[in-house]
Design a protein around this motif. Sequence first.
Motif, PDB file in Angstrom:
ATOM      1  N   ALA A  69       0.830  -1.224   0.000  1.00 12.13           N
ATOM      2  CA  ALA A  69       0.000   0.000   0.000  1.00 12.13           C
ATOM      3  C   ALA A  69       0.855   1.261   0.000  1.00 12.13           C
ATOM      4  O   ALA A  69       0.438   2.296  -0.519  1.00 12.13           O
ATOM      5  N   MET A  70       2.078   1.174   0.582  1.00 15.25           N
ATOM      6  CA  MET A  70       2.870   2.384   0.801  1.00 15.25           C
ATOM      7  C   MET A  70       3.221   3.155  -0.477  1.00 15.25           C
ATOM      8  O   MET A  70       3.080   4.379  -0.513  1.00 15.25           O
ATOM      9  N   PRO A  71       3.689   2.493  -1.565  1.00 15.97           N
ATOM     10  CA  PRO A  71       3.977   3.272  -2.786  1.00 15.97           C
ATOM     11  C   PRO A  71       2.741   4.011  -3.293  1.00 15.97           C
ATOM     12  O   PRO A  71       2.828   5.170  -3.715  1.00 15.97           O
ATOM     13  N   PHE A  72       1.603   3.343  -3.196  1.00 21.62           N
ATOM     14  CA  PHE A  72       0.347   3.952  -3.625  1.00 21.62           C
ATOM     15  C   PHE A  72       0.025   5.176  -2.762  1.00 21.62           C
ATOM     16  O   PHE A  72      -0.368   6.232  -3.272  1.00 21.62           O
ATOM     17  N   VAL A  73       0.222   5.010  -1.441  1.00 27.50           N
ATOM     18  CA  VAL A  73      -0.042   6.122  -0.506  1.00 27.50           C
ATOM     19  C   VAL A  73       0.903   7.290  -0.804  1.00 27.50           C
ATOM     20  O   VAL A  73       0.503   8.460  -0.759  1.00 27.50           O
ATOM     21  N   GLY A  74       2.155   6.983  -1.138  1.00 24.85           N
ATOM     22  CA  GLY A  74       3.126   8.036  -1.456  1.00 24.85           C
ATOM     23  C   GLY A  74       2.696   8.848  -2.665  1.00 24.85           C
ATOM     24  O   GLY A  74       2.740  10.087  -2.641  1.00 24.85           O
ATOM     25  N   ILE A  75       2.271   8.138  -3.721  1.00 26.03           N
ATOM     26  CA  ILE A  75       1.821   8.844  -4.936  1.00 26.03           C
ATOM     27  C   ILE A  75       0.581   9.679  -4.623  1.00 26.03           C
ATOM     28  O   ILE A  75       0.441  10.824  -5.048  1.00 26.03           O
ATOM     29  N   LEU A  76      -0.288   9.083  -3.821  1.00 30.54           N
ATOM     30  CA  LEU A  76      -1.510   9.788  -3.404  1.00 30.54           C
ATOM     31  C   LEU A  76      -1.163  11.094  -2.688  1.00 30.54           C
ATOM     32  O   LEU A  76      -1.812  12.124  -2.876  1.00 30.54           O
ATOM     33  N   CYS A  77      -0.093  11.041  -1.883  1.00 27.42           N
ATOM     34  CA  CYS A  77       0.301  12.228  -1.114  1.00 27.42           C
ATOM     35  C   CYS A  77       0.876  13.308  -2.022  1.00 27.42           C
ATOM     36  O   CYS A  77       0.658  14.497  -1.770  1.00 27.42           O
ATOM     37  N   ALA A 100       4.236  11.382   2.857  1.00 30.42           N
ATOM     38  CA  ALA A 100       5.080  11.053   1.705  1.00 30.42           C
ATOM     39  C   ALA A 100       6.416  10.496   2.191  1.00 30.42           C
ATOM     40  O   ALA A 100       6.938   9.528   1.614  1.00 30.42           O
ATOM     41  N   LEU A 101       6.959  11.063   3.264  1.00 28.25           N
ATOM     42  CA  LEU A 101       8.212  10.536   3.834  1.00 28.25           C
ATOM     43  C   LEU A 101       8.024   9.095   4.317  1.00 28.25           C
ATOM     44  O   LEU A 101       8.824   8.211   3.998  1.00 28.25           O
ATOM     45  N   PHE A 102       6.941   8.860   5.085  1.00 33.83           N
ATOM     46  CA  PHE A 102       6.679   7.506   5.613  1.00 33.83           C
ATOM     47  C   PHE A 102       6.531   6.503   4.463  1.00 33.83           C
ATOM     48  O   PHE A 102       6.947   5.363   4.562  1.00 33.83           O
ATOM     49  N   ALA A 103       5.904   6.978   3.374  1.00 34.28           N
ATOM     50  CA  ALA A 103       5.609   6.061   2.279  1.00 34.28           C
ATOM     51  C   ALA A 103       6.837   5.780   1.426  1.00 34.28           C
ATOM     52  O   ALA A 103       7.066   4.645   1.025  1.00 34.28           O
TER      53      ALA A 103
END
Lengths: 626, 99
Positions: A233-241, A299-302
Amino acid sequence: MKPPAARAERILPPRPHSTSALWMRLVMGSILAAFCLLASCWAARHIPFLQPYGATGLSLLVMGGCLTGMIALTLCVGIGNWQKLQHLAIRYRSLHGWIGIMTGSMLSVGFLAGTVTLFATPLQQWSQPHLPAQRNIPLADIPTILDRLTPPGTGQHPAPALHYRLTLTTPGSASLSIPVGPELPLGLPASQILVSQPAPGTIQLYQMIPSPVPNVIGGLHRRMGLPLPENWAMPFVGILCLLYGLALLSGVILLLPGIWRTLMTVRLEGHARRLWLDLHSLLGLCSLPFQLIIALTVALFAFAPLLPPCSGTEAMSPPHAAASSAPLPPITALKQMQNLAPEFQPLTLDYVLGPHGTDSLPERLALHAPLYNANGLRSLPPSDQPYLLIEGTDPHNPLIGRDRGAVLMAPHTGTVLDSQNLPGRQSLARHMLTWCLALHFGSFGGEFVRWLYVILGLCGVGFFHTANKLWLNTHRHKVPGQTAPVDTLATSWLSRLSEGTLLGCLLGLCGLVALSPFTSHLYPITALKDASSHMMEKACQQASLFYYALMLLSLLSYCVLPRRLCRGVVLALAAMFLSAAVLTVTLHHTATQTPVSPELTIAFAIASLCLWGGAFHTLRPRPNRQ
Amino acid sequence: MTGMVTDPLFFWAGLLAGTAWVMLLWIQLPGHTPRPARLSRSAGLAGLALSGGLAWVLWSPVFGPVSAFFCLGGWSMALLCFMPVFWALFRTYRSHTPG
């Protein structure tokens, strides 16, 4: 009448970008944003004066890279000739709306779950059964009790000789517990063996199984409700951010032309679209700094776990050989701590004296802990080195964790191994990173800021909900002769899905809170070997399934039933769950004549009353309206 | 509450000064805000600076100087999100009330 030459010189407003041009600009912006991210990572690893900052420098640079990436992405869309601010705003209008409708529901789920996550620790305490009364043990008696727990002449290391935890209850006493399984910050909670001293010289043991609910809610918050493993999920969350950042910046540009006329205006009467626009602009602009810091830190966390790790020289002191002597008594360790950082208020002392797990990416994946680690790969000493972890709070300094800072010491000598997370004793770079994380977690300013973050979190939910409502109102069809615009097939389904997701998340969270008291158990055991390793992972999966079942129920009902009926029923169900949770915990504590934490009980009672009010307001008959 | 227990007087006084700061900021901002006729622009700005400074000074011993700044920022964000809505509700109620 103006002469023809003057008319020709008139500034014509530019047309919005065509779809292909917009996509091309977005792709170019995304490439630039990715370049900024990779450049920040490269700089942390290869520029000599940045290398000593290690994981701290990398985190700060990644956040800087994300901010630059968001700005680059925004500039790529708007770049070109424009004479008036309105002309620039036209280029962002449709993009802002589309990003809003595509990401709004997920972000609102993330914000709603995040608001509940602020109370993860109190929720765990609120849910657990009544603990044995005689758990406060004077600090001076701890070594004796530990000796008594260790069977003599076995030659083997029993559990308490390897890892035990002291939770300070008063300055001179603590409760003693022994974790049954490995733990990482925010990872799956391990069951504990609690030690109580009913009378001097006697010991009673209990096994305490914590509730998986706070952990499940934390996971939902981090994954924005996506039913995927965290590392997927994290890469997706990063792009979302990044898109969320683009939407925030483009939203400010959209507001600029009329900002001084309508900044603090909310028009309750008139067209519904105007009301949603006013509310959306107000919430977005007034909480812009909060929203920006959330976008950057998420974005940092992701992205941080995806980037190559950074090995700096800020790692902890070299390992000391394990001493054969007894560990430092807690009173001495606390005195040393007091001398080191007088404002630091210790809460727990974790003595880890035997082989232990390391804090690494595979370990975090295995223990379902958040992947981002502010300490890099050297968070814990090597697995054969014993350590003493002292966690606590500081009212005057920000905390790097969700609610605490920490220091690592050698348990036999009291030598400080790692003090980079000790509030008030940090380097400037670490202090800056701590502030960035504290502004995400609300881990400064104590309870006041926690409640402030509840308000800001709910404002965030309102912000995304109004964004969805505004988009839907804008895209409805105006039929001649009718005052209200009519839903198209797309707006009808999107409206059902967005509201169904938000209310489904609310229902699921209330359901989880109601489930929480039933998932925490305490039972007496006769000996340490009787402690069973509870299947915490399975309990977490069941709680997650319960949440997603409720979410699905809400979505399905929104697909087949009238919206108003669904809204009322889902609100009533959520209120019922929350009321049941409050009643269960209050009745349980009344029956056992033990005090219940008033903070959460009152908060949940008020929330359930609001939900009941909302349900009755929605379901009441309205003869004059459709 | 971590900070409030140790210095409740400073906390509540700071909260009061912080609320005054947000109110003064709100009435200076454009849009539908209450604009007292007697409050001149310069007096409003002076009040804004004074109440903001006072709130920060009062909260500094409770939260620490940097935390006090962010607490004030958070408090103002939260109040500014709600005050225009309450004001709009009040205006609508008043316009619908006869007399």
